[in-house]
Write a protein that holds these residues in place. Sequence first.
Motif, PDB file in Angstrom:
ATOM      1  N   VAL A 264      10.752   6.275   4.449  1.00 55.13           N
ATOM      2  CA  VAL A 264      10.833   5.992   5.863  1.00 55.13           C
ATOM      3  C   VAL A 264       9.696   6.968   6.496  1.00 55.13           C
ATOM      4  O   VAL A 264       9.825   8.312   6.323  1.00 55.13           O
ATOM      5  N   TRP A 265       8.847   6.378   7.536  1.00 58.35           N
ATOM      6  CA  TRP A 265       8.117   7.280   8.350  1.00 58.35           C
ATOM      7  C   TRP A 265       8.822   7.366   9.821  1.00 58.35           C
ATOM      8  O   TRP A 265       8.986   6.007  10.494  1.00 58.35           O
ATOM      9  N   ALA A 285       1.528   5.828   8.039  1.00 55.47           N
ATOM     10  CA  ALA A 285       2.503   5.588   7.313  1.00 55.47           C
ATOM     11  C   ALA A 285       2.431   4.751   6.079  1.00 55.47           C
ATOM     12  O   ALA A 285       2.831   4.945   4.935  1.00 55.47           O
ATOM     13  N   ALA A 286       1.440   3.636   6.197  1.00 59.69           N
ATOM     14  CA  ALA A 286       0.980   2.890   5.149  1.00 59.69           C
ATOM     15  C   ALA A 286       0.167   3.821   4.053  1.00 59.69           C
ATOM     16  O   ALA A 286       0.321   3.532   2.858  1.00 59.69           O
ATOM     17  N   ASP A 287      -0.642   4.657   4.479  1.00 62.21           N
ATOM     18  CA  ASP A 287      -1.178   5.456   3.734  1.00 62.21           C
ATOM     19  C   ASP A 287      -0.371   6.389   2.730  1.00 62.21           C
ATOM     20  O   ASP A 287      -0.665   6.580   1.612  1.00 62.21           O
ATOM     21  N   ASP A 291       8.026   2.727   3.273  1.00 60.35           N
ATOM     22  CA  ASP A 291       8.671   1.401   3.021  1.00 60.35           C
ATOM     23  C   ASP A 291       8.870   0.835   4.672  1.00 60.35           C
ATOM     24  O   ASP A 291       8.773  -0.245   5.034  1.00 60.35           O
ATOM     25  N   VAL A 292       9.296   1.858   5.521  1.00 64.61           N
ATOM     26  CA  VAL A 292       9.839   1.469   6.730  1.00 64.61           C
ATOM     27  C   VAL A 292       9.274   2.592   7.921  1.00 64.61           C
ATOM     28  O   VAL A 292       9.127   3.724   7.739  1.00 64.61           O
ATOM     29  N   ARG A 329       8.109  -2.351   6.924  1.00 62.97           N
ATOM     30  CA  ARG A 329       9.384  -2.930   7.693  1.00 62.97           C
ATOM     31  C   ARG A 329       9.529  -2.020   8.709  1.00 62.97           C
ATOM     32  O   ARG A 329       9.128  -0.813   8.872  1.00 62.97           O
ATOM     33  N   LEU A 330      10.379  -2.548   9.687  1.00 65.32           N
ATOM     34  CA  LEU A 330      10.431  -1.887  10.926  1.00 65.32           C
ATOM     35  C   LEU A 330      12.233  -1.312  10.953  1.00 65.32           C
ATOM     36  O   LEU A 330      13.118  -1.892  10.737  1.00 65.32           O
TER      37      LEU A 330
END
Length: 438
Positions: A264-265, A285-287, A291-292, A329-330
């Motif tokens: 999680v970020w 977060a993607a780098d 996941d979320v 995901r959120l």
Amino acid sequence: MTLHLTLDIHSGHAALTPEGDPAPVWEGTLYPAFWVTTGGGEPRLVTVTGTRTDGDSVELDLGGFGSGRAVWRVSETRLDLAELEVEFDDPQTSIVDMFFGVRPLSEGERDAAPDLSLPFWPDWRAAGFCVPSGRPAPAQSFFRRWDLGHARLPLGMFGPAMGSPYAAAFPRPLWAAALGDDRGWVVAGAGEVPDAAMTFDVRSTSAALRWRYREDLWGAPGPRRRWTDPLRLTWAGTAWDAYAAYFASFEVRPSTADRAAASVWNTWGDFRNGHFRLPEVADAAADLAADVLVLDDHWESMVSSGKPHTGRFPDFDADLAYARKLGLRLGFWQSVGWIDDPAAVGLTDEDLLRGADGRPRRANWALDPRDPAQHWCLDPSSARTRAFLVQRTRELVQAYDPAILKLDFGYGLPGPDVAAPPTRRCAASGSATSCTAS
């Protein structure tokens, strides 16, 4: 090094001593003491001693205020007060606090006490104390006995509710504290989650466990009280191992949810620093292969609205779509204790936690009554409050299909000293005060 625990079944005095070393690692009283009121009178201390024994069971004397029974169970590295029952002679007796580790001050001791607000003093003595993250940083977990002064560290209630800084809210709940030195440590805590606010109270260089009941405010169940496993002790050569033994003494229930392993970020740090550019946060977060992406406090138009703050996030829906395109995901932070504008969502004072004076209670991160940042506290006993929280959650789930809801604020609600049940609220009018049930 082998450690030996001794317990005087009559006085309740116990000591943990290393083999071959007469100086205790820790010592103090294990029978409870009760700070009580009777019929609205001045509080008094009720101490407990053991009288007759029958196997593991000990009959108790409450110093002329009642009687009781205790059942002790001991093993090589663990002691349990498995059962405790007391009955007060006066049915109007209300428990304000239950302590483990206090005794009355003698006349001579009172002459030397730096604080006479209470006629008793903690008697758990050790060279040091250990409460993980007892102060703002995780490293601040070990303290020499004179480091804390007069301090109250929350063990079961999160920080603000019992007057400790938010930064000391992790990891909670612990339900236990450790005392000892380089020769060994004892962990003292609850064997079952107590139905009270639990703290580790230090006064000067001594300590005690405290259960905050405030039955004088919340009501007493009658003259008889029963507890299952209100006190459990484990010991080992290090505080780490003593805590490990304590936590290992409870039943372990394996996790059945895969979400617990999600990476999680959380945007708490970003938003706190005024960084509200969600696409940039999503890129970071993607780098890191999160996941979320969890949107934390500040994403809402106001605390508990469940609606995005369009001033901070003018392209909110597009930003979320971008995050999803990156494979994230959120998740969403949701307060279940605070609200900034009750009237805006159809709530009134009747739906907020209130004090004995009938006035709604407020709270903030800083625990400062003068801090301009204040939030009203939702009352979970209100049907309207519960309906609001349910509807707000449904709308959020339907709108954004989150993978995670971060439900927050167990530590941001008032403790039992400042909130009151509806039947004990009073409304002040001029110089007169009337109390009515609501």
